[in-house]
Design a protein around this motif. Structure first.
Motif, PDB file in Angstrom:
ATOM      1  N   UNK A 172       0.863  -1.097   0.025  1.00 56.64           N
ATOM      2  CA  UNK A 172       0.168  -0.024   0.007  1.00 56.64           C
ATOM      3  C   UNK A 172       0.970   1.286   0.029  1.00 56.64           C
ATOM      4  N   UNK A 173       2.178   1.165  -0.083  1.00 58.96           N
ATOM      5  CA  UNK A 173       3.075   2.420   0.218  1.00 58.96           C
ATOM      6  C   UNK A 173       3.246   3.126   1.184  1.00 58.96           C
ATOM      7  N   UNK A 174       2.558   2.678   2.410  1.00 55.38           N
ATOM      8  CA  UNK A 174       2.746   3.340   3.848  1.00 55.38           C
ATOM      9  C   UNK A 174       3.876   2.986   4.415  1.00 55.38           C
ATOM     10  N   UNK A 175       4.451   1.765   4.342  1.00 59.71           N
ATOM     11  CA  UNK A 175       5.693   1.359   5.407  1.00 59.71           C
ATOM     12  C   UNK A 175       6.966   1.195   4.446  1.00 59.71           C
ATOM     13  N   UNK A 176       8.238   1.527   4.784  1.00 61.58           N
ATOM     14  CA  UNK A 176       9.334   1.192   3.874  1.00 61.58           C
ATOM     15  C   UNK A 176       9.948  -0.077   4.154  1.00 61.58           C
ATOM     16  N   UNK A 177      10.337  -0.936   3.413  1.00 58.11           N
ATOM     17  CA  UNK A 177      11.184  -2.300   3.649  1.00 58.11           C
ATOM     18  C   UNK A 177      12.468  -1.648   3.488  1.00 58.11           C
ATOM     19  N   UNK A 178      12.899  -1.071   2.218  1.00 60.81           N
ATOM     20  CA  UNK A 178      14.234  -0.468   2.178  1.00 60.81           C
ATOM     21  C   UNK A 178      14.028   0.856   1.835  1.00 60.81           C
ATOM     22  N   UNK A 179      14.501   1.577   2.840  1.00 57.18           N
ATOM     23  CA  UNK A 179      14.419   3.190   2.452  1.00 57.18           C
ATOM     24  C   UNK A 179      15.308   3.706   1.299  1.00 57.18           C
ATOM     25  N   UNK A 180      15.197   4.698   0.656  1.00 54.37           N
ATOM     26  CA  UNK A 180      15.985   5.114  -0.617  1.00 54.37           C
ATOM     27  C   UNK A 180      17.531   4.796  -0.335  1.00 54.37           C
ATOM     28  N   UNK A 198      21.382  -8.389  -0.101  1.00 53.43           N
ATOM     29  CA  UNK A 198      20.601  -7.695   1.240  1.00 53.43           C
ATOM     30  C   UNK A 198      19.710  -8.370   1.752  1.00 53.43           C
ATOM     31  N   UNK A 199      19.919  -8.873   3.119  1.00 52.70           N
ATOM     32  CA  UNK A 199      18.939 -10.098   3.566  1.00 52.70           C
ATOM     33  C   UNK A 199      17.932  -9.107   4.215  1.00 52.70           C
ATOM     34  N   UNK A 200      16.759  -9.328   3.795  1.00 54.76           N
ATOM     35  CA  UNK A 200      15.574  -8.888   4.449  1.00 54.76           C
ATOM     36  C   UNK A 200      14.594  -9.528   5.356  1.00 54.76           C
ATOM     37  N   UNK A 201      14.438 -10.855   4.942  1.00 52.43           N
ATOM     38  CA  UNK A 201      13.443 -11.780   5.879  1.00 52.43           C
ATOM     39  C   UNK A 201      12.285 -10.946   6.183  1.00 52.43           C
ATOM     40  N   UNK A 202      11.506 -10.239   4.963  1.00 50.07           N
ATOM     41  CA  UNK A 202      10.585  -9.325   5.342  1.00 50.07           C
ATOM     42  C   UNK A 202       9.129  -9.958   4.712  1.00 50.07           C
ATOM     43  N   UNK A 203       8.155 -10.180   5.658  1.00 45.35           N
ATOM     44  CA  UNK A 203       6.777 -10.717   5.254  1.00 45.35           C
ATOM     45  C   UNK A 203       6.126  -9.522   4.361  1.00 45.35           C
ATOM     46  N   UNK A 204       5.347  -9.965   3.524  1.00 46.54           N
ATOM     47  CA  UNK A 204       4.683  -8.853   2.501  1.00 46.54           C
ATOM     48  C   UNK A 204       3.365  -9.195   2.461  1.00 46.54           C
ATOM     49  N   UNK A 205       2.399  -8.389   2.261  1.00 44.44           N
ATOM     50  CA  UNK A 205       0.836  -8.795   2.051  1.00 44.44           C
ATOM     51  C   UNK A 205       0.573  -8.628   0.813  1.00 44.44           C
ATOM     52  N   UNK A 206      -0.525  -9.241   0.255  1.00 43.72           N
ATOM     53  CA  UNK A 206      -1.110  -9.412  -0.977  1.00 43.72           C
ATOM     54  C   UNK A 206      -0.012  -9.753  -2.051  1.00 43.72           C
ATOM     55  N   UNK A 207       1.034 -10.529  -1.613  1.00 40.74           N
ATOM     56  CA  UNK A 207       2.059 -10.791  -2.487  1.00 40.74           C
ATOM     57  C   UNK A 207       2.807  -9.839  -3.551  1.00 40.74           C
ATOM     58  N   UNK A 208       2.664  -8.521  -3.101  1.00 40.09           N
ATOM     59  CA  UNK A 208       3.227  -7.608  -3.728  1.00 40.09           C
ATOM     60  C   UNK A 208       3.823  -6.429  -2.966  1.00 40.09           C
ATOM     61  N   UNK A 209       4.629  -5.550  -3.439  1.00 40.24           N
ATOM     62  CA  UNK A 209       5.234  -4.543  -2.981  1.00 40.24           C
ATOM     63  C   UNK A 209       5.368  -3.490  -3.905  1.00 40.24           C
ATOM     64  N   UNK A 210       5.665  -2.081  -3.477  1.00 41.97           N
ATOM     65  CA  UNK A 210       5.828  -0.855  -4.429  1.00 41.97           C
ATOM     66  C   UNK A 210       7.224  -0.583  -4.513  1.00 41.97           C
ATOM     67  N   UNK A 211       7.642  -0.267  -6.017  1.00 44.01           N
ATOM     68  CA  UNK A 211       9.162  -0.244  -5.983  1.00 44.01           C
ATOM     69  C   UNK A 211       9.215   1.348  -6.618  1.00 44.01           C
ATOM     70  N   UNK A 212      10.108   2.123  -5.886  1.00 43.00           N
ATOM     71  CA  UNK A 212      10.160   3.629  -6.630  1.00 43.00           C
ATOM     72  C   UNK A 212      11.591   3.749  -6.913  1.00 43.00           C
ATOM     73  N   UNK A 213      11.926   4.030  -8.235  1.00 46.79           N
ATOM     74  CA  UNK A 213      13.320   4.457  -8.700  1.00 46.79           C
ATOM     75  C   UNK A 213      13.362   5.896  -9.002  1.00 46.79           C
ATOM     76  N   UNK A 214      14.302   6.573  -8.473  1.00 45.44           N
ATOM     77  CA  UNK A 214      14.735   7.731  -8.646  1.00 45.44           C
ATOM     78  C   UNK A 214      16.075   7.937  -9.553  1.00 45.44           C
ATOM     79  N   UNK A 215      15.844   8.287 -10.644  1.00 43.04           N
ATOM     80  CA  UNK A 215      16.797   8.259 -11.839  1.00 43.04           C
ATOM     81  C   UNK A 215      17.408   9.617 -11.914  1.00 43.04           C
ATOM     82  N   UNK A 216      18.666   9.621 -11.936  1.00 42.88           N
ATOM     83  CA  UNK A 216      19.289  11.114 -11.914  1.00 42.88           C
ATOM     84  C   UNK A 216      19.951  11.581 -13.131  1.00 42.88           C
ATOM     85  N   UNK A 217      19.451  10.815 -14.261  1.00 44.59           N
ATOM     86  CA  UNK A 217      19.917  10.815 -15.740  1.00 44.59           C
ATOM     87  C   UNK A 217      21.075   9.929 -15.855  1.00 44.59           C
ATOM     88  N   UNK A 218      21.223   9.839 -17.300  1.00 42.89           N
ATOM     89  CA  UNK A 218      22.409   8.601 -17.646  1.00 42.89           C
ATOM     90  C   UNK A 218      21.751   7.376 -17.796  1.00 42.89           C
TER      91      UNK A 218
END
Length: 106
Positions: A51-59, A74-94
């Protein structure tokens, strides 16, 4: 366990952000994540709950997740709900080309 690959292929002269939902079939735990590829140290990644509310890996710079040179996933061992996550990519160009590899568990 199963590995899921999220390809990243970005080329741009300007900065941009991209947010997507990733689904992992019937897997509900992220065991680890790694970056395999090439970037010009110009991409940050953030992983959040479905749902985008809680970070699993901050930027973090994508290079932080890169395999090689005595670096492992990077080991996370983090449970997820609804079998999905949100990913955000911030691209600086190039140019950025590679894949985020998620190791998942049921």
């Amino acid at each position: 366990m199963r590995r899921f690959v999220y390809p990243v292929n970005l080329t741009s002269t300007s900065s941009s952000d991209k947010t997507e939902s990733l689904s992992f079939d019937d897997y509900n735990k992220i065991v680890s994540v790694a970056w395999v590829g090439k970037s010009e140290n110009n991409l940050d990644v953030e992983l959040r709950t479905h749902n985008g509310k809680n970070p699993i890996v901050d930027f973090v710079p994508i290079e932080f997740l890169k395999l090689g040179s005595d670096r492992t996933e990077l080991e996370l061992n983090h449970p997820i709900e609804n079998n999905q996550i949100k990913i955000k990519l911030s691209h600086g160009g190039g140019a950025v080309k590679g894949s985020l590899v998620f190791t998942m568990e049921k």
